[in-house]
Design an enzyme around this catalytic site. Structure first.
Site, PDB file in Angstrom:
ATOM      1  N   HIS A  61      -2.069  -0.074  -1.721  1.00 57.44           N
ATOM      2  CA  HIS A  61      -0.666   0.080  -2.217  1.00 57.44           C
ATOM      3  C   HIS A  61       0.176  -0.905  -1.781  1.00 57.44           C
ATOM      4  O   HIS A  61       1.825  -0.034  -2.131  1.00 57.44           O
ATOM      5  CB  HIS A  61      -0.397   1.688  -1.102  1.00 57.44           C
ATOM      6  N   GLU A  96       9.545  -6.036   3.795  1.00 57.04           N
ATOM      7  CA  GLU A  96       8.740  -6.109   5.003  1.00 57.04           C
ATOM      8  C   GLU A  96       9.341  -7.363   5.929  1.00 57.04           C
ATOM      9  O   GLU A  96       9.109  -7.176   7.156  1.00 57.04           O
ATOM     10  CB  GLU A  96       7.605  -5.550   5.486  1.00 57.04           C
ATOM     11  N   ARG A 128       3.886  -3.016  -2.359  1.00 52.66           N
ATOM     12  CA  ARG A 128       4.895  -3.116  -3.940  1.00 52.66           C
ATOM     13  C   ARG A 128       4.179  -4.832  -4.709  1.00 52.66           C
ATOM     14  O   ARG A 128       4.884  -5.179  -5.758  1.00 52.66           O
ATOM     15  CB  ARG A 128       6.094  -3.544  -3.449  1.00 52.66           C
ATOM     16  N   HIS A 146      -3.054   6.269  -2.731  1.00 47.50           N
ATOM     17  CA  HIS A 146      -1.482   6.364  -1.944  1.00 47.50           C
ATOM     18  C   HIS A 146      -0.692   7.521  -3.246  1.00 47.50           C
ATOM     19  O   HIS A 146      -0.711   6.576  -4.272  1.00 47.50           O
ATOM     20  CB  HIS A 146      -0.474   5.079  -1.786  1.00 47.50           C
ATOM     21  N   GLU A 199       5.717  -4.074  17.981  1.00 48.00           N
ATOM     22  CA  GLU A 199       4.454  -4.407  17.236  1.00 48.00           C
ATOM     23  C   GLU A 199       6.326  -5.936  16.433  1.00 48.00           C
ATOM     24  O   GLU A 199       5.947  -6.056  15.686  1.00 48.00           O
ATOM     25  CB  GLU A 199       4.324  -3.942  15.664  1.00 48.00           C
ATOM     26  N   ASP A 221       8.044  -2.580  10.537  1.00 52.63           N
ATOM     27  CA  ASP A 221       9.053  -3.669  10.004  1.00 52.63           C
ATOM     28  C   ASP A 221       9.291  -2.842   8.407  1.00 52.63           C
ATOM     29  O   ASP A 221      10.313  -3.030   7.416  1.00 52.63           O
ATOM     30  CB  ASP A 221       7.884  -4.530   9.062  1.00 52.63           C
TER      31      ASP A 221
HETATM   32  C1  LIG Z   1       1.478  -5.451   4.761  1.00 52.38           C
HETATM   33  C2  LIG Z   1       1.939  -5.014   5.719  1.00 52.38           C
HETATM   34  O1  LIG Z   1       3.957  -5.084   6.040  1.00 52.38           O
HETATM   35  N1  LIG Z   1       2.186  -3.156   6.759  1.00 52.38           N
HETATM   36  C3  LIG Z   1       3.369  -3.102   7.953  1.00 52.38           C
HETATM   37  C4  LIG Z   1       3.302  -1.629   6.754  1.00 52.38           C
HETATM   38  O2  LIG Z   1       1.659  -1.317   7.071  1.00 52.38           O
HETATM   39  P1  LIG Z   1       0.633  -0.542   6.705  1.00 52.38           P
HETATM   40  O3  LIG Z   1       0.196  -1.337   4.955  1.00 52.38           O
HETATM   41  O4  LIG Z   1      -0.759  -0.529   8.209  1.00 52.38           O
HETATM   42  O5  LIG Z   1       0.621   0.444   5.876  1.00 52.38           O
HETATM   43  P2  LIG Z   1      -0.239   1.704   5.340  1.00 52.38           P
HETATM   44  O6  LIG Z   1       0.030   3.181   4.209  1.00 52.38           O
HETATM   45  O7  LIG Z   1      -2.035   1.382   5.014  1.00 52.38           O
HETATM   46  O8  LIG Z   1      -1.219   2.849   6.545  1.00 52.38           O
HETATM   47  C5  LIG Z   1      -2.058   2.426   7.539  1.00 52.38           C
HETATM   48  C6  LIG Z   1      -2.511   3.647   8.142  1.00 52.38           C
HETATM   49  O9  LIG Z   1      -2.715   4.619   7.998  1.00 52.38           O
HETATM   50  C7  LIG Z   1      -4.176   4.398   8.213  1.00 52.38           C
HETATM   51  N2  LIG Z   1      -4.467   5.819   6.944  1.00 52.38           N
HETATM   52  C8  LIG Z   1      -4.844   4.710   5.738  1.00 52.38           C
HETATM   53  C9  LIG Z   1      -5.272   5.873   4.515  1.00 52.38           C
HETATM   54  C10 LIG Z   1      -5.498   7.123   4.281  1.00 52.38           C
HETATM   55  O10 LIG Z   1      -5.605   7.748   3.482  1.00 52.38           O
HETATM   56  N3  LIG Z   1      -5.346   7.399   5.503  1.00 52.38           N
HETATM   57  C11 LIG Z   1      -4.697   7.262   6.756  1.00 52.38           C
HETATM   58  O11 LIG Z   1      -4.543   7.319   7.855  1.00 52.38           O
HETATM   59  C12 LIG Z   1      -4.685   3.620   7.864  1.00 52.38           C
HETATM   60  O12 LIG Z   1      -5.493   3.958   9.302  1.00 52.38           O
HETATM   61  C13 LIG Z   1      -3.684   3.232   9.288  1.00 52.38           C
HETATM   62  O13 LIG Z   1      -3.269   3.749  10.500  1.00 52.38           O
HETATM   63  O14 LIG Z   1       4.293  -1.084   7.780  1.00 52.38           O
HETATM   64  C14 LIG Z   1       3.583  -0.355   9.465  1.00 52.38           C
HETATM   65  C15 LIG Z   1       4.344   0.503   9.770  1.00 52.38           C
HETATM   66  O15 LIG Z   1       5.632  -0.246  10.103  1.00 52.38           O
HETATM   67  C16 LIG Z   1       3.888  -2.046   9.655  1.00 52.38           C
HETATM   68  O16 LIG Z   1       2.976  -2.233  10.683  1.00 52.38           O
HETATM   69  C17 LIG Z   1       2.805  -2.786   8.679  1.00 52.38           C
HETATM   70  O17 LIG Z   1       3.064  -4.335   9.055  1.00 52.38           O
END
Ligand SMILES: CC(=O)N[C@H]1[C@@H](OP(=O)(O)OP(=O)(O)OC[C@H]2O[C@@H](n3ccc(=O)[nH]c3=O)[C@H](O)[C@@H]2O)O[C@H](CO)[C@@H](O)[C@@H]1O
Length: 407
Positions: A219, A138, A221, A251, A124, A102
């Site tokens: 993180h 998103e 918005r 972040h 997804e 998204d």
């Molecule tokens: C709420 C929402 O809209 N979330 C979207 C956002 O992802 P999302 O909210 O998951 O994005 P994040 O930045 O939290 O990333 C999560 C991923 O990063 C990893 N991680 C986290 C912290 C860290 O220090 N290091 C690390 O590697 C986690 O294990 C996980 O796999 O973009 C994704 C990609 O299009 C979509 O699938 C999600 O729907």
């Protein structure tokens, strides 16, 4: 479908860390398929965090677009993405484009492909909160992509039902989420390599034995401003518990980094660290007692590791784990975050229940289902009953060498 030297040319376009994590196992499966020529274009929406993921999964990109500029608005990012992606489509003329999730990168890639009448597969597909402003932008991106795609790879039956309700044109298939493929590959690597485990644990010298780890990520918005101040208020309060240690990989966005450092930087048992690469983050999740997050991917991963999750949002597009009992929505009010964490730290039976549900998001075979669909082979769709609970990969106690642990 037109083919190049009788192979199907597939161009995967993505730009952020979570997309890269979730696309990595799929891109590897595409590359291993003799009938497919796989090309990768990264937009550079999160370039530095993206590179770590590409290196970890040993992925080589064919195109790297540098679309980010300081203080960019969503509209100028969108315009830059159209300008940068279109020449790649012109040059490669793929038989199909694959996008994930998204992000603005995914939305523009799907629309740019649609304008050129190139079929789009959405990995997804079908996640919905029902509110176009949450998550913003998103939720709108997801809807645009699902409208323009002819193949909709829904991670769960619920996301497929969302798509069916909208009567979209694309063909819909329940595959499970590719993030579980990525997590299983990564957790297996950690499990099989004691030296790697030790090296990863050395990244957390501040962790103490005898205190339970609350792992925090935040993180979104929608939480910028008051939301983050409230989250910090809750963490300041929770930090007073004698049995807790809090680790928060923060972040790099200044709207997150600024308030979090200012509000929590002085607390001894709150460790604010840089975002971790995926291997280290998976290791830290294994050490966690409870995870407090506003992330989408973390909600999907944690149930596989047997970790209860509290989600700092009022709505989620991932209701499956809430129904399964592993995830609870706590919003961003300090009282509700504190009550949620206290309950899981104090009530052993509650923690056990929340940590033992089967993962409704995948069984590690989503990428292969997608490749089989692209190759026109029959596919057994994902059913929750097939999901694998990785109890063996949960590590409730720390294994970092004692001398590395702060006294
Ligand atoms: C709420 C929402 O809209 N979330 C979207 C956002 O992802 P999302 O909210 O998951 O994005 P994040 O930045 O939290 O990333 C999560 C991923 O990063 C990893 N991680 C986290 C912290 C860290 O220090 N290091 C690390 O590697 C986690 O294990 C996980 O796999 O973009 C994704 C990609 O299009 C979509 O699938 C999600 O729907």
């Amino acid at each position: 479908m037109a083919t190049h030297q009788s192979r199907i040319r597939i161009l995967s376009i993505f730009g952020t860390r979570p997309e890269a994590i979730k696309m990595a196992p799929l891109v590897k499966a595409l590359a291993a398929e003799p009938g497919i020529e796989s090309l990768i274009c990264v937009t550079g929406q999160h370039q530095s965090m993206l590179e770590q993921v590409l290196a970890l999964f040993d992925l080589k990109t064919d195109f790297t677009l540098n679309v980010m500029t300081p203080h960019q608005t969503l509209n100028s990012l969108t315009a830059a993405l159209y300008g940068a992606i279109d020449p790649v489509l012109e040059q490669t003329r793929p038989d199909r484009v694959l996008v994930h999730g998204d992000t603005t990168s995914a939305m523009v890639a799907s629309m740019a492909s649609f304008h050129r009448r190139i079929p789009v597969g959405h990995v997804e597909a079908g996640l919905r909160t029902g509110d176009i402003y949450s998550p913003w932008p998103e939720e709108m991106n997801r809807r645009c992509i699902d409208l323009s795609a002819d193949l909709l790879f829904a991670p769960t039956a619920q996301s497929r039902d969302n798509l069916l309700d909208e009567r979209l044109q694309g063909r819909c298939l329940v595959t499970g989420n590719t993030v579980i493929d990525a997590l299983q590959m990564t957790a297996r690597r950690i499990e099989q390599d004691a030296q790697l485990r030790q090296a990863l644990d050395q990244q957390f010298p501040f962790l103490k034995t005898g205190r339970k780890l609350l792992l925090v990520t935040g993180h979104r918005r929608e939480n910028f401003g008051d939301g983050f101040l409230d989250i910090c208020k809750a963490l300041r309060h929770l930090a007073q518990r004698p049995d807790i240690q809090i680790v928060y990989p923060v972040h790099l966005n200044p709207s997150v980094l600024g308030p979090v450092t200012e509000q929590l930087g002085d607390l001894l048992n709150v460790h604010l660290i840089k975002p971790l690469d995926y291997l280290a983050f998976v290791r830290l999740m294994q050490h966690a007692h409870v995870i407090l997050t506003d992330s989408g991917g973390v909600q999907e991963e944690a149930p596989s590791l047997g970790k209860p999750v509290l989600v700092m949002r009022d709505v989620t597009e991932r209701p499956e784990a809430v129904a399964a009992g592993t995830v609870r929505l706590v919003g961003t009010s300090p009282a509700s975050i504190i009550a949620g964490v206290d309950a899981l730290f104090d009530d052993k039976a509650l923690w056990r229940r929340a940590s033992q549900a089967a993962n409704p998001y995948g069984d590690g075979k989503a990428s292969q289902r997608i490749v089989d669909t692209l190759m026109g082979r029959p596919v057994d769709e994902f059913l929750v009953g097939q999901s694998q609970f990785l109890q063996g990969w949960a590590h409730p106690t720390l294994s970092a060498p004692r001398q590395l642990l702060a006294s």
